[in-house]
Enzyme design. Structure first.
Site, PDB file in Angstrom:
ATOM      1  N   ASP A 193       0.859  -1.183   0.000  1.00  0.00           N
ATOM      2  CA  ASP A 193       0.000   0.000   0.000  1.00  0.00           C
ATOM      3  C   ASP A 193       0.896   1.234   0.000  1.00  0.00           C
ATOM      4  O   ASP A 193       2.113   1.122   0.165  1.00  0.00           O
ATOM      5  CB  ASP A 193      -0.997  -0.008   1.172  1.00  0.00           C
ATOM      6  CG  ASP A 193      -0.325  -0.046   2.541  1.00  0.00           C
ATOM      7  OD1 ASP A 193       0.911  -0.216   2.609  1.00  0.00           O
ATOM      8  OD2 ASP A 193      -1.029   0.087   3.546  1.00  0.00           O
ATOM      9  N   TYR A 208       3.030   4.686   0.764  1.00  0.00           N
ATOM     10  CA  TYR A 208       3.702   5.256   1.933  1.00  0.00           C
ATOM     11  C   TYR A 208       2.698   6.131   2.689  1.00  0.00           C
ATOM     12  O   TYR A 208       1.861   6.807   2.081  1.00  0.00           O
ATOM     13  CB  TYR A 208       4.897   6.105   1.505  1.00  0.00           C
ATOM     14  CG  TYR A 208       6.018   5.321   0.863  1.00  0.00           C
ATOM     15  CD1 TYR A 208       6.648   4.277   1.534  1.00  0.00           C
ATOM     16  CD2 TYR A 208       6.463   5.631  -0.429  1.00  0.00           C
ATOM     17  CE1 TYR A 208       7.694   3.578   0.953  1.00  0.00           C
ATOM     18  CE2 TYR A 208       7.509   4.929  -1.018  1.00  0.00           C
ATOM     19  CZ  TYR A 208       8.118   3.903  -0.321  1.00  0.00           C
ATOM     20  OH  TYR A 208       9.145   3.211  -0.900  1.00  0.00           O
ATOM     21  N   PHE A 229       6.397   2.164  -4.348  1.00  0.00           N
ATOM     22  CA  PHE A 229       7.781   2.321  -3.909  1.00  0.00           C
ATOM     23  C   PHE A 229       8.390   3.691  -4.211  1.00  0.00           C
ATOM     24  O   PHE A 229       9.518   3.964  -3.826  1.00  0.00           O
ATOM     25  CB  PHE A 229       8.682   1.226  -4.496  1.00  0.00           C
ATOM     26  CG  PHE A 229       8.365  -0.148  -3.998  1.00  0.00           C
ATOM     27  CD1 PHE A 229       8.701  -0.525  -2.702  1.00  0.00           C
ATOM     28  CD2 PHE A 229       7.709  -1.063  -4.811  1.00  0.00           C
ATOM     29  CE1 PHE A 229       8.401  -1.801  -2.229  1.00  0.00           C
ATOM     30  CE2 PHE A 229       7.411  -2.339  -4.350  1.00  0.00           C
ATOM     31  CZ  PHE A 229       7.755  -2.714  -3.053  1.00  0.00           C
ATOM     32  N   HIS A 288      10.891  -8.953   0.414  1.00  0.00           N
ATOM     33  CA  HIS A 288      10.584  -7.523   0.303  1.00  0.00           C
ATOM     34  C   HIS A 288      11.868  -6.703   0.486  1.00  0.00           C
ATOM     35  O   HIS A 288      12.761  -7.098   1.241  1.00  0.00           O
ATOM     36  CB  HIS A 288       9.566  -7.139   1.379  1.00  0.00           C
ATOM     37  CG  HIS A 288       8.902  -5.839   1.153  1.00  0.00           C
ATOM     38  ND1 HIS A 288       9.432  -4.646   1.596  1.00  0.00           N
ATOM     39  CD2 HIS A 288       7.739  -5.519   0.528  1.00  0.00           C
ATOM     40  CE1 HIS A 288       8.625  -3.665   1.257  1.00  0.00           C
ATOM     41  NE2 HIS A 288       7.591  -4.156   0.605  1.00  0.00           N
TER      42      HIS A 288
END
Length: 233
Positions: free
Chosen positions: A64, A66, A77, A198
């Site tokens: 989701d 930031y 990202f 991740h």
């Protein structure tokens, strides 16, 4: 009714009137009215607006947006150029440098405030989050509200496409979409799926670093007769 402004409009036109999206819309209306939500409402669909369906060469799937002020712009990202890079993005840029060289990983020619990863999006990388909005300071706060149904539909549409592409799945949540991709291919293995931990500091050293995602993506695309992604920033 949402207007994207490219070929996603025709592909997604049936989603806006479905009950799940109507419920999601009402939820978002209340969230934006009563608190702070990221990204700004006008930026929610930036990933789709920047990368048309017909131009997608790769997908980088995030969780989701930031959730701190000024960070989210609707691209997974990414943050605005000139802003301090969050740890996950720092690790992505480090891996980019290790994979392709330092000349790829420094924002050059992007205007102040434009998304750092915008050049990727313009080169055919769909920077998609599974959940497209988040309450300020509350990671995962809009999970399970309907966005996953919507973004699963996007993944299905892409995976069912005949032209080969690459799905880059970082982390367990993104990796869980592998079966959806395989199912949507209909038994024809056209696409490359790359799974890895991740890029967050908690997991990056458990196998994210050294994955050479960018060069592997381009090797596959070129071998498949497709144009490679320009990974320069």
């Amino acid at each position: 009714m949402v207007t994207i402004g490219n070929d996603w409009d025709q592909l997604l036109e049936g989603e806006w009137s479905k009950p799940y999206y109507q419920e999601l819309r009402e939820f978002l209306r209340e969230e934006y009215r009563n608190g702070t939500v990221y990204p700004p409402a006008g930026d929610i669909f930036n990933a789709l607006r920047t990368t048309p369906y017909s131009e997608v060469r790769a997908v980088i799937l995030g969780q989701d947006p930031y959730h701190e002020p000024g960070q989210a712009q609707g691209l997974s990202f990414s943050v605005p150029n000139g802003m301090q890079e969050p740890p996950s993005l720092v690790n992505i840029l480090k891996e980019l440098t290790d994979d392709l060289g330092a000349e790829y990983a420094r924002p050059a020619g992007t205007s102040q405030g434009e998304a750092i990863l915008m050049p990727w999006a313009r080169s055919g990388v769909l920077l998609l989050n599974a959940v497209l909005t988040v309450r300020a300071h509350e990671a995962g706060s809009h999970k399970g509200k309907g966005w996953e149904i919507f973004t699963d539909r996007i993944i299905e549409l892409l995976a069912s496409r005949e032209r080969p592409m690459v799905f880059i799945l970082w982390g367990a949540q993104a990796g869980s979409k592998k079966e959806l991709i395989l199912k949507s291919e209909g038994g024809k293995r056209r696409h490359l799926i790359i799974q890895a931990p991740h890029p967050s500091p908690l997991s990056a050293y458990r196998g994210f670093f050294g994955g050479r995602y960018f060069s592997r993506c381009n090797y596959f695309l070129e071998d498949s007769g497709e144009k490679p992604v320009d990974w320069h920033l």
